[in-house]
Design an enzyme around this catalytic site. Structure first.
Site, PDB file in Angstrom:
ATOM      1  N   ASP A 205       0.821  -1.222   0.000  1.00 29.07           N
ATOM      2  CA  ASP A 205       0.000   0.000   0.000  1.00 29.07           C
ATOM      3  C   ASP A 205       0.849   1.264   0.000  1.00 29.07           C
ATOM      4  O   ASP A 205       0.679   2.148   0.854  1.00 29.07           O
ATOM      5  CB  ASP A 205      -0.916   0.015   1.235  1.00 29.07           C
ATOM      6  CG  ASP A 205      -1.618  -1.302   1.484  1.00 29.07           C
ATOM      7  OD1 ASP A 205      -2.123  -1.898   0.518  1.00 29.07           O
ATOM      8  OD2 ASP A 205      -1.667  -1.736   2.653  1.00 29.07           O
TER       9      ASP A 205
ATOM     10  N   GLU B  15     -11.696   0.116  -2.672  1.00 27.28           N
ATOM     11  CA  GLU B  15     -10.802   0.715  -1.680  1.00 27.28           C
ATOM     12  C   GLU B  15      -9.697   1.482  -2.390  1.00 27.28           C
ATOM     13  O   GLU B  15      -9.709   1.628  -3.608  1.00 27.28           O
ATOM     14  CB  GLU B  15     -10.194  -0.366  -0.774  1.00 27.28           C
ATOM     15  CG  GLU B  15      -9.321  -1.349  -1.507  1.00 27.28           C
ATOM     16  CD  GLU B  15      -8.757  -2.436  -0.611  1.00 27.28           C
ATOM     17  OE1 GLU B  15      -9.106  -2.472   0.573  1.00 27.28           O
ATOM     18  OE2 GLU B  15      -7.958  -3.248  -1.104  1.00 27.28           O
TER      19      GLU B  15
END
Length: 372
Positions: A65, A272
């Protein structure tokens, strides 16, 4: 960061058991150029390494991420720190049980990577319960701000903020989460006029669906079976960057006919990993489609949207999750992302970078992370 469905992947054969063990240890406070180069060389001996578009930036630690920013002429990366926590795997992603953040920097893309050590530990966040998921960072007022999602002591995801006088940290967390915040994956964009906005949200394990009525509902289904897809959220930031200046609003992602995507369109609906960048006066909202593994994008005329869907930036990577950031550095644009090259396991990932191309018509050239 995400929830996931349990899936078996073909394990990757890495050079030696010693290297695999090294990946599970914390890096020292600074990773030297020689250490990085030696570990990359070891990974490169793997006969499958050539199938990947890019190689891991931080082979000595599991990272994911990646939120990349340019501060003081360097690239700083704020990733999740994956660990083998021993937490049982499930569809809500409980085994993504991260407990601290490290900050990394580079003077040049694919150059030496410096690990600045632990920037924030979950034990130092007064209100935190478990699971530090994907963070982001920003700079304003002479301070650096680290935004992070973590479950509180009632097991509800909230978004916190911590501050530092250095982009590398360490960061000191505020005593409470940001009022009105919920869900995961905060991404802060500061426009050319100096106004900052936070985009956030993630369905399934990210709990966004539990706030669909405006109040938390732990019994909500992971996502709607009918009707429109759940929308990501945004809020204008206060001048002090420690809270929201106004209400949380939906981010509209529309098709070419100006209609929102149905919940059943998993190839295009939001899941997301929101990110916003500005190019030639247009605002690009990019995100993960989750269980279909694309990084998609939509373009608008305002940081508040609406955004019209344009296509896919990054095709599915190896592994279940897909999460990215986009940054300009020295006149070129780059995509930071992750896959599972080093471990072959969905929750033990490694970050990567590749160049990103805006085409003359404003669209983005699709990137293929695996070579055919």
């Amino acid at each position: 960061m995400t929830s996931f469905k349990s899936t078996k992947y073909l394990p990757l054969v890495l050079a030696a058991a010693a290297f695999t063990g090294a990946c599970q240890k914390q890096a020292s406070s600074e990773t030297t150029s020689t250490q990085v180069e030696n570990t990359v060389a070891a990974a490169g001996q793997d006969s499958t390494a050539g199938k990947y578009l890019s190689q891991p930036l931080i082979p000595g630690m599991y990272t994911a991420d990646p939120s990349a920013h340019v501060f003081n002429g360097k690239i700083y990366i704020y990733p999740s720190h994956d660990i083998e926590a021993g937490t049982p795997e499930n569809d809500n992603g409980d085994h993504f049980d991260m407990r601290d953040y490290h900050v990394f920097s580079m003077d040049s893309v694919n150059g030496k990577v410096t690990d600045h050590g632990v920037a924030l530990d979950i034990k130092d966040i007064p209100w935190a319960g478990r699971q530090l998921w994907a963070p982001d960072a920003a700079f304003k007022n002479g301070k650096y701000y680290l935004y992070f999602p973590v479950k509180d002591k009632q097991d509800v995801f909230r978004i916190g903020v911590a501050t530092s006088t250095s982009p590398a940290g360490p960061f000191k967390p505020e005593a409470k989460p940001i009022a009105g915040s919920f869900s995961i994956d905060p991404a802060v964009f500061t426009d050319t006029d100096g106004t900052s906005y936070m985009y956030f949200g993630g369905i399934w394990g990210g709990q966004l669906q539990r706030w669909a009525t405006g109040k938390y509902d732990s019994t909500a289904a992971p996502e709607p079976a009918t009707g429109n897809a759940l929308a990501p959220k945004m809020a204008k930031m206060r001048a002090d960057m420690l809270g929201f200046d106004g209400p949380v609003k939906d981010v509209q992602i529309l098709d070419q006919n100006g209609k929102p995507f149905p919940a059943t369109d998993h190839n295009k609906r939001f899941f997301e990993a929101a990110w916003v960048h500005k190019y030639n006066g247009k605002y690009y909202f990019s995100y993960s489609t989750g269980d279909t593994h694309n990084i998609a994008y939509a373009v608008g005329d305002s940081p508040a949207g609406p955004f019209t869907y344009k296509g896919v930036i990054l095709n599915p990577v190896e592994g279940w999750t897909n999460h990215h950031s986009i940054v300009e550095f020295n006149g070129k644009w780059y995509l930071f992302y992750h896959d599972t090259q080093l471990s072959g396991k969905t929750h033990l990932r490694n970050i990567k970078v590749t160049e990103l191309t805006h085409l003359p018509d404003g669209t983005i050239q699709t990137i293929h992370p695996l070579k055919s």
